[in-house]
Write a protein that holds these residues in place. Structure first.
Motif, PDB file in Angstrom:
ATOM      1  N   ILE A  47       0.763  -0.912  -0.216  1.00  0.00           N
ATOM      2  CA  ILE A  47       0.035   0.254   0.589  1.00  0.00           C
ATOM      3  C   ILE A  47       1.086   1.168  -0.163  1.00  0.00           C
ATOM      4  O   ILE A  47       1.240   1.293   1.221  1.00  0.00           O
ATOM      5  CB  ILE A  47      -0.874   0.331   1.152  1.00  0.00           C
ATOM      6  CG1 ILE A  47      -1.914  -1.210   1.468  1.00  0.00           C
ATOM      7  CG2 ILE A  47      -1.781   1.303   0.923  1.00  0.00           C
ATOM      8  CD1 ILE A  47      -3.098  -1.108   2.138  1.00  0.00           C
ATOM      9  N   ASP A  48       0.375   2.490  -0.919  1.00  0.00           N
ATOM     10  CA  ASP A  48       0.969   2.949  -0.972  1.00  0.00           C
ATOM     11  C   ASP A  48       0.462   3.957   0.143  1.00  0.00           C
ATOM     12  O   ASP A  48      -0.731   4.900  -0.529  1.00  0.00           O
ATOM     13  CB  ASP A  48       1.382   4.045  -2.082  1.00  0.00           C
ATOM     14  CG  ASP A  48       2.019   5.248  -2.281  1.00  0.00           C
ATOM     15  OD1 ASP A  48       1.988   6.213  -1.742  1.00  0.00           O
ATOM     16  OD2 ASP A  48       3.041   5.258  -3.374  1.00  0.00           O
ATOM     17  N   PHE A  49       0.345   4.538   1.148  1.00  0.00           N
ATOM     18  CA  PHE A  49      -0.552   5.040   2.154  1.00  0.00           C
ATOM     19  C   PHE A  49      -0.497   6.494   1.467  1.00  0.00           C
ATOM     20  O   PHE A  49      -1.671   7.331   1.717  1.00  0.00           O
ATOM     21  CB  PHE A  49       0.495   5.006   3.623  1.00  0.00           C
ATOM     22  CG  PHE A  49       0.055   3.976   4.144  1.00  0.00           C
ATOM     23  CD1 PHE A  49      -1.129   3.368   4.719  1.00  0.00           C
ATOM     24  CD2 PHE A  49       0.905   2.948   4.063  1.00  0.00           C
ATOM     25  CE1 PHE A  49      -1.552   2.873   4.989  1.00  0.00           C
ATOM     26  CE2 PHE A  49       0.782   1.702   5.044  1.00  0.00           C
ATOM     27  CZ  PHE A  49       0.112   1.223   5.078  1.00  0.00           C
ATOM     28  N   ALA A  50       0.237   7.513   0.694  1.00  0.00           N
ATOM     29  CA  ALA A  50       0.343   8.477   0.098  1.00  0.00           C
ATOM     30  C   ALA A  50      -0.646   9.121  -0.628  1.00  0.00           C
ATOM     31  O   ALA A  50      -1.803  10.012  -0.519  1.00  0.00           O
ATOM     32  CB  ALA A  50       1.404   8.857  -0.149  1.00  0.00           C
TER      33      ALA A  50
ATOM     34  N   SER B   4      -2.617   3.562  -5.219  1.00  0.00           N
ATOM     35  CA  SER B   4      -1.949   3.197  -4.025  1.00  0.00           C
ATOM     36  C   SER B   4      -1.642   1.827  -3.285  1.00  0.00           C
ATOM     37  O   SER B   4      -1.561   1.409  -2.601  1.00  0.00           O
ATOM     38  CB  SER B   4      -3.366   3.250  -2.925  1.00  0.00           C
ATOM     39  OG  SER B   4      -4.244   2.391  -3.368  1.00  0.00           O
ATOM     40  N   GLY B   5      -2.101   1.116  -4.656  1.00  0.00           N
ATOM     41  CA  GLY B   5      -2.675  -0.430  -4.062  1.00  0.00           C
ATOM     42  C   GLY B   5      -3.636  -1.718  -3.753  1.00  0.00           C
ATOM     43  O   GLY B   5      -3.733  -2.391  -4.567  1.00  0.00           O
ATOM     44  N   VAL B   6      -4.210  -0.378  -3.851  1.00  0.00           N
ATOM     45  CA  VAL B   6      -5.759  -1.115  -3.651  1.00  0.00           C
ATOM     46  C   VAL B   6      -6.067  -1.088  -4.996  1.00  0.00           C
ATOM     47  O   VAL B   6      -6.219  -0.485  -5.803  1.00  0.00           O
ATOM     48  CB  VAL B   6      -6.781  -0.405  -2.296  1.00  0.00           C
ATOM     49  CG1 VAL B   6      -8.378  -1.002  -2.596  1.00  0.00           C
ATOM     50  CG2 VAL B   6      -5.742  -0.029  -1.408  1.00  0.00           C
ATOM     51  N   HIS B   7      -7.560  -2.227  -4.850  1.00  0.00           N
ATOM     52  CA  HIS B   7      -7.817  -2.324  -6.815  1.00  0.00           C
ATOM     53  C   HIS B   7      -8.499  -1.246  -6.880  1.00  0.00           C
ATOM     54  O   HIS B   7      -9.423  -0.563  -6.194  1.00  0.00           O
ATOM     55  CB  HIS B   7      -7.962  -3.468  -6.364  1.00  0.00           C
ATOM     56  CG  HIS B   7      -9.029  -3.803  -7.859  1.00  0.00           C
ATOM     57  ND1 HIS B   7      -9.696  -3.450  -8.609  1.00  0.00           N
ATOM     58  CD2 HIS B   7      -7.980  -4.875  -9.099  1.00  0.00           C
ATOM     59  CE1 HIS B   7      -9.948  -4.095 -10.019  1.00  0.00           C
ATOM     60  NE2 HIS B   7      -8.675  -5.118  -9.972  1.00  0.00           N
ATOM     61  N   ALA B   8      -7.962  -0.705  -8.145  1.00  0.00           N
ATOM     62  CA  ALA B   8      -8.958   0.806  -8.386  1.00  0.00           C
ATOM     63  C   ALA B   8     -10.596   0.447  -8.224  1.00  0.00           C
ATOM     64  O   ALA B   8     -11.037   1.080  -7.971  1.00  0.00           O
ATOM     65  CB  ALA B   8      -8.974   0.932  -9.309  1.00  0.00           C
TER      66      ALA B   8
END
Length: 474
Positions: free
Chosen positions: A195-198, A238-242
């Motif tokens: 996860i890219d938290f930014a 972010s790495g969460v599925h779009a």
């Protein structure tokens, strides 16, 4: 002394507003489902004709988009992450509407589709896990057979011409909405590695702005569409599925009507976007996801490898037993009974139909075996095979009862007083019975007039016959 409590009926007749909404939603989904079938067939033909196979691969893997924003994606990738966000946006609106104005608003009514959907997802996962544990396969694909494709299922109904009663169609639609919700949670929880938290924080901030604009009543697609694209792009990075961005925005729309409103904003936007989702987004996803190489050897392998066999059995056996079992357990423990017009065989047939898993199953298959191209292709073939088997079984089971369904549907749609409202919903309205009385009195008067004319003609013929006889020779 209290009056005896009336037992609740499962799959009882829908209210008129709910029936109207379901009919409109299913009409669009059915058209979209037919387009989905055509896209899937076109994809298979395109990918399996030797002269065209290379062009299919070239188009699917063609990259475009701003690389600086991390969005230089292949056509297939855009279809899976971009177009399906539209599909999940509509799913989010559907879920919100069900929660505030539909069947899920009432906990008692919500119990049936929720329990059936949960059992219908747990059972296929269990079947897949047992199959692969026994066969020494990978457990990574446990979530592949858990999803139901409502558009594909309705397309099958449209093709075979089954007049499924509106209560069963509504159950199938609500079941699929709940199914989509849990599929989204599965994707978010189990298929997010880093996860890219930014970027995730930026997406969250965008969603807050989206919500505030809605709350303030700000209108204008030119604000919401660019904002939605930014939220989607940040969620993707972010790495969460779009697709999670789509369902989040859908859930934020207001789906209850205020005084003076014909439609809630969510209903209006769903009416506008659903054709785009069902008619364009999902078929294009199918076109670039269902193109797997099909051969005799490949089909044999589907039924011999534990991973692919687990997907097929999960869809055909797990889905059917899970949904049917969940429905039966709900009836058993809530002391509810089936509608007098239906039998448990009807529930079993619909449960079999729910074994058609296509759009979300293909998406989860790509995520579960990401990096293993060969296994991804085989799992896609398994999804296609399992869905076709489920469709064939459901066709046979539903055809057996089709005459019964047709009579029920005709009764639901009959409008003898031409009021625009089916008669079955007006039985408690005195005005309806007065209209029907006037109609029957008019018909009775017409029949009396005809009877008098016929009687006059008959008497004239008799009198004429007597005169002729008297004038004849002795």
């Amino acid at each position: 002394m209290t009056a005896p409590r009336t037992a609740r009926k499962l799959f009882a007749r829908l209210s008129l507003p709910e029936r109207t909404y379901v009919a409109d939603a299913l009409r669009t989904e059915t058209v979209g489902g037919v387009l989905l079938l055509l896209a899937a067939i076109a994809s298979l033909v395109w990918a399996n004709i030797p002269a065209l196979h290379d062009s299919y691969e070239t188009v699917s893997h063609f990259h475009f988009g701003p690389a600086a924003l991390g969005l230089n994606l292949s056509v297939a990738h855009w279809a899976a992450d971009g177009l399906l966000a539209v599909f999940f946006f509509v799913a989010g609106i559907e879920l919100k509407r069900e929660l505030v104005a539909g069947d899920l608003k009432d906990p008692k009514a919500a119990a049936l589709p929720v329990v059936a959907a949960l059992c219908g997802m747990a059972a296929p996962a269990l079947v897949y896990t047992l199959t692969n544990t026994a066969g020494g396969g990978s457990l990574a694909g446990w979530a592949v057979p858990t999803a139901t494709d409502i558009a594909f299922a309705l397309a099958v109904l449209a093709v075979i011409g089954t007049s499924l009663p509106s209560a069963l169609r509504a159950f199938l639609l609500t079941l699929a909405v709940v199914d989509d919700l849990f599929a989204i949670l599965i994707i978010a929880i189990f298929f997010t590695e880093t996860i890219d938290f930014a970027a995730l924080g930026g997406a969250a901030a965008g969603l807050v702005v989206f919500w505030l604009l809605l709350r303030k009543g700000v209108r204008g697609w030119y604000l919401y569409v660019p904002l939605g694209v930014v939220i989607w792009a940040l969620m993707y990075n972010s790495g969460v599925h779009a697709t999670i961005a789509g369902v989040a925005m859908g859930l934020m729309l207001r789906c209850h009507r205020r005084e003076g409103e014909r439609h809630a904003p969510g209903e209006h936007i769903e009416h506008l976007v659903r054709p785009l989702s069902a008619g364009l987004a999902v078929p294009l996803f199918a076109l670039f996801s269902a193109g797997v190489s099909v051969s005799g050897g490949a089909l044999v392998e589907v039924f011999t490898r534990p991973e692919t066999l687990g997907v097929v059995l999960g869809l055909v056996v797990g889905k059917t037993l899970g949904i049917f079992g969940g429905t039966w357990l709900t009836a058993r423990f809530t002391r509810a009974s089936l509608s007098d017009d239906l039998a448990w065989a009807d529930v079993f047939a619909v449960a079999t139909l729910a074994g058609i898993g296509f759009t979300v199953s293909l998406l989860i298959g790509e995520l579960a075996f990401e990096g293993d191209t060969a296994m991804t292709e085989e799992v896609k073939a398994a999804v296609l095979c399992g869905s076709l088997i489920a469709a064939a079984l459901a066709t046979v089971l539903l055809k057996i009862r089709n005459a019964k369904y047709r009579r029920l549907t005709e009764a639901e749609e009959r409008d003898e007083d031409l009021s625009g409202v089916p008669d079955i919903y007006e039985e408690d309205d005195p005005a309806y019975h007065l209209r029907m009385a006037a109609i029957y009195e008019k018909k009775a008067a017409e029949h009396r007039r005809i009877a008098e004319e016929k009687e006059s003609l008959r008497l004239a013929e008799v009198a004429g016959g007597e005169g002729d006889e008297g004038d004849g020779p002795a």
